[in-house]
Scaffold this motif. Structure first.
Motif: not given
Ligand code: UDP
Length: 464
Positions: A242-271
């Motif tokens: 499986p290709l590592l899709t949608g990111e390169r070196s931790g950065k988003a690539v090729g997305h049509f919408w802006k990923p809510e990175d900080e929002e998603s990841m910091s919320w997950l960090d607290a779970q």
């Protein structure tokens, strides 16, 4: 100095195609290729606007070409879009190839074309006419590709109609004894939506099958252990995923919408670990109000924490999201169990230790992303190849449970909550998905089968 090989990479103009083709483009750039990536102007503008697509230090050169549709037209009409592309994109692509040979354009002479299979026969024909190497990329499952490659057998066996590919008498068929039964109504060309161009679309697919017989490589974003029977049926199909899709070196690539990175990841960090249900239905799925409401209430009823991607255009008719009365305050307020985002950095989300399971529409990229991160599924397909992918998830790999609609066609809140409870408590499911994850990882390590296949493909494309 010898100029590097130069690949012209052409994705089909949809999110689930641009993302994996961009990863193929980067993987070729890693191996020393100059790469030109051709998007339609419409898609290029979307990726630029999302701010999460093209930043790569100039390793990949982007070119935008018109798709032939007027600005306001419905680009979710895939049949129309596919058929228009041949008239409008093909001449521009041929021009690019020819001009590069005369010193026009950056990156030197284009020496090969790497084309999304779904773009159509015309692209591979250009490679043949201009005398350069070519490869077709199938960004979905080998099982679904096998159905396309077997279209003539399906006609001979009276499974489908020779003119438009529609289902005839038999409800199910099996391509080989080791592959699961598939429904003829679920053949990809039979479930891309209502259209009056079914016959033209099917003939387009048939032409694609003929064209790949002449290309140098046919590669597929899957891996050997995921679909051994399909790969033994068509040994010319090389799994490179499986290709590592949608990111390169931790950065988003090729997305049509802006990923809510900080929002998603910091919320997950607290779970806590393995506590969160991740809910996402890709880039095309639409819900009517009733189903949207049942999903919201089902997530609430489950009592579990969830990260839910609610795309801005997910409700039919473009309505403003109609959450059930009081839902946002009860469940998604500050300190609530639910987190809503418009688009997530999905690869990173699925890799997060807090994620326990994935309520998914079974798009192939999502399927591979869940598998490579060892996340079990609630499998809830919407269209096209997703029905076959659901069968692999639930019946072949046994790493997920099917979401099943009631008599009125609705997947109810009670069903959603019950399936989540069942999935969360199923230790066997987790064991199986971990084993599949391990096989996926082994295949992309340096001596792994997918890694080796990608090298074979890249070396073959490098040759003059
Ligand atoms: N995706 C994402 N964030 C989201 C939803 C989806 O990054 O919130 C990505 C996902 O990781 C996948 C692609 O979008 O790479 C969707 O492709 P898929 O084949 O799963 O579904 P499609 O959109 O083609 O139906």
């Amino acid at each position: 100095m010898v100029s590097p090989p130069h690949a012209l990479v052409i994705p089909y103009p949809a999110q689930g195609h641009v993302i994996p083709l961009l990863e193929v483009a980067h993987a070729l750039a890693d191996r020393g290729f100059a790469v030109t990536f051709v998007n339609t102007e419409f898609i290029h503008a979307r990726v630029v606007a999302s701010g999460a697509g093209l930043e790569d230090g100039g390793r990949v050169r982007f070119v935008a070409v018109p798709d032939g549709m007027p600005p306001g037209d419905d680009r979710a009409d895939l049949v129309k879009l596919t058929i228009l592309m041949e008239d409008h994109i093909a001449p521009r692509v041929e021009e690019l190839v020819l001009a590069s040979g005369e010193g026009g354009g950056a990156g030197g002479k284009i020496t090969c074309m790497v084309v999304d299979y779904n773009v159509g026969a015309w692209a591979l024909d250009i490679a043949r006419r201009t005398g350069i190497r070519s490869a077709a990329v199938w960004p979905a499952s080998a099982a679904v590709l096998s159905t396309l490659l077997s279209y003539d057998k399906l006609i001979d066996d009276n499974i489908i109609d020779a003119e438009d590919g529609s289902a005839l008498g038999e409800e199910t068929f099996q391509l080989s004894l080791d592959m699961p039964p598939m429904r003829s109504a679920h053949l990809a060309w039979n479930c891309v939506g209502e259209n009056d161009q079914q016959a033209a679309f099917f003939q387009y697919i048939v032409a694609g099958v003929r064209a790949v017989e002449h290309c140098d490589f046919l590669i597929c974003n899957s891996f050997q252990d995921a679909e051994p029977a399909a790969f033994s049926l068509f040994p010319n199909v090389l799994p490179i995923g499986p290709l590592l899709t949608g990111e390169r070196s931790g950065k988003a690539v090729g997305h049509f919408w802006k990923p809510e990175d900080e929002e998603s990841m910091s919320w997950l960090d607290a779970q806590p670990a393995r506590s969160v249900v991740y809910v996402a239905f890709g880039s095309f799925t639409m819900f009517d109000r009733r189903q949207f409401e049942e999903l919201a209430l089902g997530l609430e009823l489950s009592g579990l924490s969830f990260l839910w991607v609610v795309r801005p255009d997910i409700l039919q008719g473009g309505a403003v999201h109609d959450y059930p009365e009081g839902f946002l305050d009860r469940v998604c307020g500050s300190g609530g169990r639910g987190k809503l985002v418009a688009w997530s950095p999905q690869q990173r989300v699925l890799a997060h230790p807090a994620v326990a399971c994935f309520v998914s529409h079974c798009g192939w990229n999502s399927t591979m992303e869940g598998v490579r991160n060892g996340v079990p599924f609630i499998a809830w397909p919407y269209f096209a190849d997703q029905f076959v992918n659901q069968v692999y998830i639930s019946d072949v790999w046994k790493v997920g449970l099917k979401a099943v609609a009631d008599k009125s066609g609705v997947i109810t809140k009670e069903h959603i909550a019950a399936r989540l409870e069942e999935l969360m408590g199923d230790a066997g499911m987790r064991k199986r998905v971990e084993a599949l994850k391990k096989a996926a990882h082994e295949s992309i390590q340096i001596r792994g089968s997918s890694y080796g296949n990608f090298d074979t493909f890249a070396e073959g494309m490098r040759k003059a």
